[in-house]
Design an enzyme around this catalytic site. Sequence first.
Site, short mmCIF file in Angstrom:
data_model
loop_
_atom_site.label_atom_id
_atom_site.label_comp_id
_atom_site.label_asym_id
_atom_site.label_seq_id
_atom_site.Cartn_x
_atom_site.Cartn_y
_atom_site.Cartn_z
N ASP A 13 39.48 22.94 -52.69
CA ASP A 13 39.93 24.17 -53.35
C ASP A 13 39.92 24.06 -54.88
O ASP A 13 40.74 24.68 -55.56
CB ASP A 13 41.34 24.58 -52.87
CG ASP A 13 41.40 24.74 -51.37
OD1 ASP A 13 40.39 25.17 -50.78
OD2 ASP A 13 42.45 24.43 -50.78
N LYS A 16 34.88 25.30 -56.06
CA LYS A 16 33.47 25.02 -55.83
C LYS A 16 32.66 26.28 -55.60
O LYS A 16 31.56 26.44 -56.14
CB LYS A 16 33.31 24.10 -54.60
CG LYS A 16 33.99 22.74 -54.76
CD LYS A 16 33.93 21.94 -53.47
CE LYS A 16 34.77 22.46 -52.33
NZ LYS A 16 36.21 22.42 -52.55
N GLY A 40 36.95 27.14 -47.33
CA GLY A 40 37.14 28.53 -47.76
C GLY A 40 36.72 28.59 -49.20
O GLY A 40 37.41 28.05 -50.06
N HIS A 41 35.56 29.15 -49.47
CA HIS A 41 35.02 29.17 -50.83
C HIS A 41 35.04 30.60 -51.36
O HIS A 41 34.41 31.48 -50.80
CB HIS A 41 33.59 28.60 -50.85
CG HIS A 41 33.53 27.15 -50.46
ND1 HIS A 41 32.37 26.45 -50.32
CD2 HIS A 41 34.53 26.26 -50.20
CE1 HIS A 41 32.65 25.19 -50.00
NE2 HIS A 41 33.95 25.06 -49.90
N GLN A 225 35.37 20.71 -49.06
CA GLN A 225 36.54 19.81 -49.19
C GLN A 225 36.47 19.06 -50.53
O GLN A 225 35.87 19.55 -51.47
CB GLN A 225 36.63 18.84 -48.01
CG GLN A 225 37.01 19.50 -46.69
CD GLN A 225 35.86 20.18 -45.97
OE1 GLN A 225 34.83 19.59 -45.73
NE2 GLN A 225 36.03 21.44 -45.60
#
Length: 431
Positions: A13, A16, A40-41, A225
């Site tokens: 988080d 990225k 979750g991007h 990650q």
Amino acid sequence: MANVIVLGTQWGDEGKGKIVDLLTEHANVVVRFQGGNNAGHTLVVDGTKYILHLIPSGIIRPNVVCCIGNGVVLDPIALIKEIDELSESGITVNSSNFKISPLTNMIMPYHQGLDSAREKHKGKAKIGTTGRGIGPAYEDRVARRGIRVGDLANRQVFESKLQANISYHNYMLENYYEAPTFNFEQMRDEFLRIGETLAPYVDDISVILDKEIKENRPILFEGAQGTMLDVDHGTYPFVTSSSTVAGSACIGSGVGPTAINYVMGIVKAYTTRVGSGPFPTELNDDVGTHLAKVGAEFGATTGRSRRCGWFDAVVVRHAIRTSGVTGFTLTKLDVLDGLDTIKICTGYTRNGQHFDTIPSDTTILDDCTPIYEEVPGWKGESAADARTYEELPETAKSYIRRLEELLGIPAAIISNGPDRYQTMVVTNPFG
Ligand code: GDP
Ligand code: IMO
Ligand code: MG
């Protein structure tokens, strides 16, 4: 032309997704090489927010080919949902701009069943996984019983693998975990339909990338990650089940290390972590609350509150070493607006012993006390409002320079807001 890896240097988080979207302007192909929909991007383009879990963050840009490499674990049900949601927001995903390696292992419904049964079984010692079935799917991959995307094209092979897997996993679910089991016929029918939906996307990613490399077209490798969640180099066992370091980009997509020209480490201006495990600079005070609130630190996948703390140079140096990071992007600098002073962790101490690298024993790391240096904040001025590096408050520039000194690599990009335009590129990794 350069090929660039973008990866997280902390516990995920770091931002990225935003930086992959930004840098995709210079890339022809964007590849995910590990992890799954535990990621979750988030990217924000002109105020519109997109959250991607499986599809590479390059998808928003036209004429970019987005690939899922063999190192990913793919939940096809989640993927189809994501494709549908993107199409509702006007982003087209088709067989020209999206490709999946047939070697990619699938996350099956029983993997999610096992993930949640195991977490429940662990009680207080739980990892705090995202519940997406990531760990069990990677276990099946190395156990050589995994079902891969390519298997869906061969009904006989698929059915026999599914039958064997369901019978094996149901036994564990029922007898060891006392958890719900899964029905073969129902899953077979569902996945045969899924196979037809996914067939147009299936292609040889290694061959596609090789052609791009030979024709000098730039590739962007999108990590998920962060280094401290790496299955070997992270805070084991409080990690994810894939390798998140730069070497994984090659293994998880089918290119050699000589193809990589630049490793971009994404570094949050402070530290966050979701789930259990050691976190030396964690703050359980007003500053922690400030970071969580101003930084909107809620998980993009599970919605859980992220634990927040000061910047930890030991952690980021660990990431730089294990991935050979060339330069870094500093994100969320704006979140430090309004603080009187800022602390930077430069090392740890425990029972009189000094550490300037991460101790391999997680229980020791858990017991370490951070050594801080305190630097002035820029209260009353705003990093969020700056549009150029020069416009940043002088003390914010000093903070960046101090991080560069402690990390030994240059800040290539500074991010001071979630939107694509809230970014200052000092050095473009694509040259
Ligand atoms: P990822 O998993 O590394 O892609 O990061 P996430 O998307 O899970 O979390 C990063 C969050 O911070 C998202 O909500 C982004 O929109 C947001 N973000 C990214 N860069 C910045 C920044 O420079 N400032 C602020 N305030 N938010 C940012
Ligand atoms: P992005 O790509 C932050 C964490 C989980 C848990 C541990 C294991 O958005 O940075 P898993 O479901 O992978 O078995 O969970 O890893 N985790 C993440 N934390 N960002 C992520 O991805 C994460 N993906 C997994 O919270 O602690
Ligand atoms: Mg995320």
